[in-house]
Scaffold this active site. Structure first.
Site, mmCIF file in Angstrom:
data_model
loop_
_atom_site.group_PDB
_atom_site.id
_atom_site.type_symbol
_atom_site.label_atom_id
_atom_site.label_comp_id
_atom_site.label_asym_id
_atom_site.label_seq_id
_atom_site.Cartn_x
_atom_site.Cartn_y
_atom_site.Cartn_z
ATOM 1 N N GLY A 191 -4.314 2.548 9.847
ATOM 2 C CA GLY A 191 -3.312 1.488 9.725
ATOM 3 C C GLY A 191 -2.402 1.765 8.535
ATOM 4 N N LYS A 192 -3.023 2.154 7.437
ATOM 5 C CA LYS A 192 -2.279 2.475 6.226
ATOM 6 C C LYS A 192 -1.374 3.702 6.457
ATOM 7 C CE LYS A 192 -4.649 1.602 2.306
ATOM 8 N NZ LYS A 192 -5.456 1.822 1.101
ATOM 9 N N ASP A 213 -4.221 2.381 -4.402
ATOM 10 C CA ASP A 213 -5.285 1.396 -4.464
ATOM 11 C C ASP A 213 -4.556 0.081 -4.354
ATOM 12 O OD1 ASP A 213 -8.057 0.851 -4.502
ATOM 13 O OD2 ASP A 213 -7.843 0.027 -6.509
ATOM 14 N N SER A 214 -5.003 -0.715 -3.432
ATOM 15 C CA SER A 214 -4.300 -1.971 -3.212
ATOM 16 C C SER A 214 -5.306 -3.045 -2.875
ATOM 17 C CB SER A 214 -3.281 -1.807 -2.074
ATOM 18 O OG SER A 214 -3.885 -1.220 -0.946
ATOM 19 N N ASP A 251 -3.912 -9.153 6.019
ATOM 20 C CA ASP A 251 -2.616 -9.590 6.551
ATOM 21 C C ASP A 251 -2.666 -10.915 7.325
ATOM 22 O OD1 ASP A 251 -1.126 -7.508 5.455
ATOM 23 O OD2 ASP A 251 -1.259 -6.250 7.234
ATOM 24 N N LYS A 273 7.685 -5.912 7.773
ATOM 25 C CA LYS A 273 6.660 -5.742 6.744
ATOM 26 C C LYS A 273 6.988 -4.559 5.837
ATOM 27 C CE LYS A 273 1.742 -5.096 6.000
ATOM 28 N NZ LYS A 273 0.499 -4.612 6.567
ATOM 29 N N HIS A 290 4.150 -4.812 -0.517
ATOM 30 C CA HIS A 290 3.758 -4.217 -1.794
ATOM 31 C C HIS A 290 3.700 -2.691 -1.682
ATOM 32 C CE1 HIS A 290 0.321 -4.831 0.754
ATOM 33 N NE2 HIS A 290 -0.530 -4.256 -0.067
#
Length: 193
Positions: free
Chosen positions: A12-13, A70-71, A156, A176, A181
Site C-alpha cells: 500500500g505504501k 517511519d510514520s 486511514d 490523498k 503526510h
C-alpha cells in the site's frame, strides 16, 4: 536508469510512493523487488531515529541510495499514542481493523474538539557516501466516530480530514497524495534527490 530502494515491503505504501515520485529520474523499488528479505528492528524512540535506522541498514547492505520512512498516528487525547509504535500497536500481527476499533473505543464519548490527531511521516535518505538527510511532515485532522472508506490502509479509515469532511480512506488516491503526510515529506525529499 538510476535506482532507489525504498526500505519497505508494505505494498500500500509502495503504491503511494511510486505515484508521488513518478516524475523522478529513478526507478523506485521495494525491498522485496530488490531481493532483500530482512527484518529491521526499529529501536528508535522517534520517527526520525527509526527512519534513519532503516535507510542506513539497507544502504550499507546494498551500496544503493535508500529511502525509508517511519510514520504513524498521534492522537492527542491518548497522549500522542500510538505514535512511533503505530505499526506495532497492540502487537505486530494485530490487524488495523482491530487497532482502529480499539482507538475508537478509547475515544467513546470524547467530544469532537478533543479528538485532534495527526499523521506524521519522516523520510530519511541514505546515500552510499554516508550522507543522510531527513524530512518531516504532518497532516492535521481528528479521529472520526466510526470506520469509513475503502481506500488507503492502516489508520486511514478513522482519520478525518476537516477540509474534506471525510476520512483519508474516503479520499481518492490522487486527493490523498496531494495532502498526505507522506506526500509532503516525499516532495520535500524530492528536492534533495
Amino acid at each position: 536508469m538510476r535506482k532507489i530502494i525504498f526500505a519497505t515491503s508494505n505494498e500500500g505504501k509502495m503504491r503511494e510512493i511510486r505515484m508521488i515520485l513518478k516524475d523522478l529520474d529513478y526507478e523506485v523499488v521495494s525491498m522485496k523487488e530488490a531481493g532483500i528479505d530482512i527484518s529491521i528492528e526499529e529501536t528508535g524512540t522517534t520517527f526520525e531515529e527509526n527512519a534513519i535506522i532503516k535507510a542506513k541498514t539497507i544502504m550499507e547492505m546494498t551500496g544503493e541510495i535508500v529511502l525509508a520512512d517511519d510514520s504513524g498516528l498521534e492522537v492527542d487525547y491518548l497522549e500522542k499514542a500510538p505514535g512511533v509504535y503505530s505499526a506495532r500497536y497492540l502487537g505486530e500481527d494485530t490487524s488495523y481493523d482491530i487497532k482502529n476499533n480499539h482507538i475508537l473505543s478509547l475515544l467513546e464519548g470524547v467530544a469532537e474538539e478533543k479528538r485532534s490527531a495527526r499523521f506524521v511521516c519522516v523520510i530519511a535518505c541514505a546515500w552510499p557516501n554516508g550522507e543522510i538527510k531527513v524530512k518531516r511532515a504532518t497532516i492535521e485532522g481528528n479521529i472520526g466516530y466510526e470506520i469509513a472508506g475503502e481506500n488507503g490502509f492502516g489508520y486511514d479509515p478513522i482519520f478525518v480530514v476537516p477540509e474534506y469532511g471525510c476520512t483519508t480512506a474516503e479520499l481518492t488516491a490522487e486527493q490523498k497524495n496531494t495532502i498526505s503526510h507522506r506526500a509532503k515529506a516525499l516532495n520535500a525529499m524530492k528536492e534533495e534527490l
